[in-house]
Design a protein around this motif. Structure first.
Motif, PDB file in Angstrom:
ATOM      1  N   THR A  14       0.712  -1.290   0.475  1.00  0.00           N
ATOM      2  CA  THR A  14       0.058   0.062  -0.015  1.00  0.00           C
ATOM      3  C   THR A  14       0.813   1.177   0.047  1.00  0.00           C
ATOM      4  O   THR A  14       2.073   0.909   0.545  1.00  0.00           O
ATOM      5  CB  THR A  14      -0.588  -0.213   1.450  1.00  0.00           C
ATOM      6  N   PRO A  15       0.673   2.104  -0.763  1.00  0.00           N
ATOM      7  CA  PRO A  15       1.147   3.796  -0.631  1.00  0.00           C
ATOM      8  C   PRO A  15       1.083   3.898   0.772  1.00  0.00           C
ATOM      9  O   PRO A  15       2.068   4.921   1.379  1.00  0.00           O
ATOM     10  CB  PRO A  15       0.417   4.291  -1.617  1.00  0.00           C
ATOM     11  N   VAL A  16       0.144   4.151   1.378  1.00  0.00           N
ATOM     12  CA  VAL A  16       0.528   4.973   2.540  1.00  0.00           C
ATOM     13  C   VAL A  16       0.274   3.629   4.224  1.00  0.00           C
ATOM     14  O   VAL A  16       0.464   2.660   3.193  1.00  0.00           O
ATOM     15  CB  VAL A  16      -1.438   4.903   2.898  1.00  0.00           C
ATOM     16  N   SER A  17       1.174   4.040   4.248  1.00  0.00           N
ATOM     17  CA  SER A  17       1.391   3.627   5.987  1.00  0.00           C
ATOM     18  C   SER A  17       0.340   3.613   7.148  1.00  0.00           C
ATOM     19  O   SER A  17      -0.316   4.721   7.683  1.00  0.00           O
ATOM     20  CB  SER A  17       2.477   3.986   6.648  1.00  0.00           C
ATOM     21  N   ARG A  18       0.469   1.769   7.630  1.00  0.00           N
ATOM     22  CA  ARG A  18      -1.063   1.835   8.240  1.00  0.00           C
ATOM     23  C   ARG A  18      -0.771   1.627  10.015  1.00  0.00           C
ATOM     24  O   ARG A  18       0.570   0.043  10.038  1.00  0.00           O
ATOM     25  CB  ARG A  18      -2.131   1.095   7.753  1.00  0.00           C
ATOM     26  N   ILE A  19      -1.287   1.732  10.430  1.00  0.00           N
ATOM     27  CA  ILE A  19      -1.274   0.829  12.429  1.00  0.00           C
ATOM     28  C   ILE A  19      -2.795   0.965  12.775  1.00  0.00           C
ATOM     29  O   ILE A  19      -3.664   1.581  12.316  1.00  0.00           O
ATOM     30  CB  ILE A  19      -0.737   1.373  13.610  1.00  0.00           C
ATOM     31  N   LEU A  20      -2.795  -0.514  13.300  1.00  0.00           N
ATOM     32  CA  LEU A  20      -4.588  -0.135  13.838  1.00  0.00           C
ATOM     33  C   LEU A  20      -4.027  -0.185  14.540  1.00  0.00           C
ATOM     34  O   LEU A  20      -3.498  -1.072  15.894  1.00  0.00           O
ATOM     35  CB  LEU A  20      -4.868  -1.969  13.340  1.00  0.00           C
ATOM     36  N   ILE A  21      -5.359   0.419  15.637  1.00  0.00           N
ATOM     37  CA  ILE A  21      -5.098   0.484  17.245  1.00  0.00           C
ATOM     38  C   ILE A  21      -6.684   0.571  17.829  1.00  0.00           C
ATOM     39  O   ILE A  21      -7.406   1.161  17.126  1.00  0.00           O
ATOM     40  CB  ILE A  21      -5.347   1.458  18.307  1.00  0.00           C
ATOM     41  N   GLY A  22      -7.221  -0.813  18.564  1.00  0.00           N
ATOM     42  CA  GLY A  22      -8.581  -1.146  18.872  1.00  0.00           C
ATOM     43  C   GLY A  22      -8.307  -1.361  20.183  1.00  0.00           C
ATOM     44  O   GLY A  22      -8.185  -1.654  20.696  1.00  0.00           O
ATOM     45  N   ASN A  23     -10.189  -2.286  20.032  1.00  0.00           N
ATOM     46  CA  ASN A  23     -10.063  -2.989  21.346  1.00  0.00           C
ATOM     47  C   ASN A  23      -9.396  -4.386  21.702  1.00  0.00           C
ATOM     48  O   ASN A  23      -8.827  -4.536  20.109  1.00  0.00           O
ATOM     49  CB  ASN A  23     -11.356  -3.457  21.615  1.00  0.00           C
ATOM     50  N   PRO A  24      -8.162  -4.416  22.615  1.00  0.00           N
ATOM     51  CA  PRO A  24      -8.123  -6.014  22.690  1.00  0.00           C
ATOM     52  C   PRO A  24      -8.204  -7.387  22.512  1.00  0.00           C
ATOM     53  O   PRO A  24      -9.620  -7.219  21.968  1.00  0.00           O
ATOM     54  CB  PRO A  24      -7.573  -5.997  24.159  1.00  0.00           C
ATOM     55  N   GLY A  25      -7.556  -8.013  21.326  1.00  0.00           N
ATOM     56  CA  GLY A  25      -8.357  -8.734  20.268  1.00  0.00           C
ATOM     57  C   GLY A  25      -8.428  -9.299  19.654  1.00  0.00           C
ATOM     58  O   GLY A  25      -9.237  -9.308  18.681  1.00  0.00           O
ATOM     59  N   CYS A  26      -9.538  -7.299  18.899  1.00  0.00           N
ATOM     60  CA  CYS A  26     -10.137  -6.854  17.742  1.00  0.00           C
ATOM     61  C   CYS A  26      -9.323  -7.731  16.241  1.00  0.00           C
ATOM     62  O   CYS A  26      -7.968  -7.039  16.535  1.00  0.00           O
ATOM     63  CB  CYS A  26     -10.443  -6.042  17.851  1.00  0.00           C
ATOM     64  N   THR A  27      -9.586  -7.959  15.363  1.00  0.00           N
ATOM     65  CA  THR A  27      -8.615  -7.971  14.206  1.00  0.00           C
ATOM     66  C   THR A  27      -9.653  -7.066  12.309  1.00  0.00           C
ATOM     67  O   THR A  27     -10.521  -6.881  13.040  1.00  0.00           O
ATOM     68  CB  THR A  27      -8.159  -8.980  13.186  1.00  0.00           C
ATOM     69  N   TYR A  28      -9.279  -6.383  11.685  1.00  0.00           N
ATOM     70  CA  TYR A  28      -9.301  -6.226  11.126  1.00  0.00           C
ATOM     71  C   TYR A  28      -9.093  -6.120   9.940  1.00  0.00           C
ATOM     72  O   TYR A  28      -7.705  -6.498   9.482  1.00  0.00           O
ATOM     73  CB  TYR A  28      -9.291  -4.083  10.717  1.00  0.00           C
ATOM     74  N   LYS A  29     -10.059  -6.642   8.786  1.00  0.00           N
ATOM     75  CA  LYS A  29      -9.234  -7.391   7.986  1.00  0.00           C
ATOM     76  C   LYS A  29      -9.741  -6.974   6.075  1.00  0.00           C
ATOM     77  O   LYS A  29     -10.619  -6.357   6.060  1.00  0.00           O
ATOM     78  CB  LYS A  29      -9.718  -9.174   7.267  1.00  0.00           C
ATOM     79  N   PHE A  52      -4.068  -7.226  13.278  1.00  0.00           N
ATOM     80  CA  PHE A  52      -3.991  -6.520  14.612  1.00  0.00           C
ATOM     81  C   PHE A  52      -3.782  -5.724  14.839  1.00  0.00           C
ATOM     82  O   PHE A  52      -2.958  -5.054  15.454  1.00  0.00           O
ATOM     83  CB  PHE A  52      -3.104  -7.866  15.030  1.00  0.00           C
ATOM     84  N   THR A  53      -5.296  -5.647  16.093  1.00  0.00           N
ATOM     85  CA  THR A  53      -4.385  -4.309  16.911  1.00  0.00           C
ATOM     86  C   THR A  53      -3.663  -3.879  17.588  1.00  0.00           C
ATOM     87  O   THR A  53      -3.502  -5.108  18.756  1.00  0.00           O
ATOM     88  CB  THR A  53      -6.332  -3.859  17.815  1.00  0.00           C
ATOM     89  N   VAL A  54      -3.340  -2.902  17.750  1.00  0.00           N
ATOM     90  CA  VAL A  54      -3.015  -2.372  18.835  1.00  0.00           C
ATOM     91  C   VAL A  54      -3.250  -2.169  20.499  1.00  0.00           C
ATOM     92  O   VAL A  54      -4.337  -1.088  19.913  1.00  0.00           O
ATOM     93  CB  VAL A  54      -1.532  -1.093  19.117  1.00  0.00           C
ATOM     94  N   PRO A  55      -3.734  -2.140  20.907  1.00  0.00           N
ATOM     95  CA  PRO A  55      -4.371  -2.272  22.172  1.00  0.00           C
ATOM     96  C   PRO A  55      -4.405  -0.873  22.527  1.00  0.00           C
ATOM     97  O   PRO A  55      -3.598  -0.704  23.111  1.00  0.00           O
ATOM     98  CB  PRO A  55      -4.158  -3.806  23.025  1.00  0.00           C
ATOM     99  N   TRP A  56      -5.588  -0.004  22.288  1.00  0.00           N
ATOM    100  CA  TRP A  56      -5.429   0.960  23.518  1.00  0.00           C
ATOM    101  C   TRP A  56      -5.836   1.089  25.133  1.00  0.00           C
ATOM    102  O   TRP A  56      -6.650  -0.219  25.444  1.00  0.00           O
ATOM    103  CB  TRP A  56      -6.808   1.654  23.099  1.00  0.00           C
TER     104      TRP A  56
END
Length: 452
Positions: A78-93, A100-104
């Motif tokens: 992807t041209p954009v760099s990303r990180i996922l942050i959210g509820n512990p144990g959540c994923t986004y596909k 995999f979320t970095v848990p908040w």
């Protein structure tokens, strides 16, 4: 569809409007009314500061990553760099890549961050999440997208209530909206569609990109993100996006702008009605600290793209991800279900299967594939990068590997039983056929993941 549309257009470009056009507000109101826009000065200053410092902290700690995604059998960075942050144990596909979320920071979870600054950045994003949740509730009320008009800010959970109270004290939420009763069905529907469980953070510096795609239909210029619908979301849920472009005087819009169309120096979100060439597109400028909401079914009926400006930009895109098959709780439940078919002899400690029924074997082997290809391989494929923020995922992954090893053993036990030929021939053939399908798929996926 895209090919067909471009063929139909030939050399022509479709019309689009920006706020500089006289027709803009009329078009927005009639064709894009479920896009809600919030100017930077409507957001509390303290929140801006926390969130923007959080973005810069995460960038400083190299926590933004380009994802290797799969489109039509090919891998792309992807041209954009990303990180996922959210509820512990959540994923986004998305695009065949599971993040995999970095848990908040969440009560009841022991989350060790690599530094106090990363903890503060994640905390800032949960505060932004709460704020955008309240804004989404108000926007849905304002558009009467719920049968009752009586849905007020008391519907948010305690943490959000506290934040709403602090906002009210600062005058950001009108006090007359703060108390009311809500019919339960509306409350549940509202909560399901506005309680964001994660945010996908994006970062891009366009001047560091050797090549950006040109927007193909309207001639809107450089795209950071191509036209798309956000995927893997709860149906009709709101998407909220907070934008922070690191603008400086060199990049600000010039008042004597002579350009027709959008100012290429400024980041924009582009919207269009999906696969429609009658309705003009919309290009909405995004300045430092602005946010927008895509309400109700807008994400399904319309497509959006992100048009790059000249300055680096962060965005926090808050979503109600469909986690029905995407949480640790879910996959651990699946593993326990599969392992119910494994038994240990109390004397010899030998392992054996309780049932060789085709349906049972099929279910276990499908769960086996799910654990390996949707979780373990997805995680280790690009999962080490999460260690820059936290080691939270290592223990659950070790537990999943343990389950996977037991399932490998169960596959061997099925093969061994089938090989003995003690089953009735018809049942044995049924088991073999079912096994063959799942194992062929496993072999194919192992080759694909090895290649990736």
């Amino acid at each position: 569809q895209k090919k067909k549309l471009l063929e139909e257009l030939g050399e022509d470009k479709l019309p689009y409007v920006t706020p500089a056009d006289a027709y803009f507000h009329q078009l927005w109101k009639t064709k894009y009314s479920k896009l809600i826009f919030g100017k930077s000065d409507t957001v509390p200053e303290e929140l801006h500061q926390m969130v923007q410092e959080g973005f810069l902290t995460l960038r400083k700690h190299d926590c933004f990553f380009q994802d290797l995604v799969r489109i039509k059998g090919k891998d792309f960075l992807t041209p954009v760099s990303r990180i996922l942050i959210g509820n512990p144990g959540c994923t986004y596909k998305y695009l065949n890549t599971r993040l995999f979320t970095v848990p908040w920071p969440t009560e009841g979870y022991d989350i060790k961050y690599c530094s106090p600054q990363i903890h503060d950045a994640c905390k800032a994003l949960i505060r932004l999440n709460d704020y955008l949740h309240i804004e989404a509730v108000k926007a849905l009320q304002g558009q009467n997208l719920f049968e009752t008009k009586d849905i007020k800010d008391t519907t948010v959970i305690d943490r959000e209530q506290n934040f709403a109270t602090s906002l009210m004290e600062k005058g950001s939420v009108s006090k007359d909206q703060s108390s009311s009763c809500v019919p339960e069905d509306d409350y549940i529907s509202l909560k399901n569609r506005t309680s964001y469980n994660l945010t996908l953070l994006n970062y891009m510096d366009p001047l560091q990109m050797p090549y950006l795609k040109q927007e193909p239909y309207f001639g809107m210029g450089n795209m950071a993100v191509s036209w798309h619908h956000d995927e893997n979301l709860v149906e009709r849920s709101t998407v909220a996006v907070y934008s922070y472009s690191c603008e400086d005087s060199a990049v600000e819009e010039s008042n004597e702008q002579q350009l027709k169309g959008r100012d290429p120096a400024v980041w924009h979100v582009g919207l269009k009605v999906a696969w429609d060439i009658e309705t003009p597109g919309l290009a909405m400028p995004l300045h430092q600290g602005d946010f927008y909401l895509m309400l109700d079914d807008l994400n399904m009926t319309h497509q959006h793209c992100v048009l790059a400006g000249f300055s680096p930009r962060f965005s926090s895109t808050h979503r109600v991800a469909d986690c029905s098959r995407g949480t640790l709780e879910y996959i651990f439940g699946q593993c326990e279900l599969a392992l119910q078919n494994l038994q240990t002899d109390s004397d010899s400690m030998a392992l054996s299967l309780k049932s060789l029924e085709t349906a049972v074997v099929k279910q276990v082997e499908e769960i086996h594939n799910e654990v390996e290809f949707e979780w373990l391989r997805q995680f280790w494929f690009q999962g080490k990068r999460y260690l820059k923020c936290t080691d939270w995922w290592l223990k659950p992954m070790a537990k999943l590997e343990e389950f996977w090893r037991k399932m490998e053993m169960m596959t061997s036990l099925v093969l061994s039983e089938v090989g003995k030929g003690e089953q009735i021939e018809e049942q044995r053939n049924e088991t073999i056929n079912c096994l063959l399908l799942v194992l062929t798929e496993r072999q194919r996926l192992r080759k694909e993941w090895t290649a990736r």
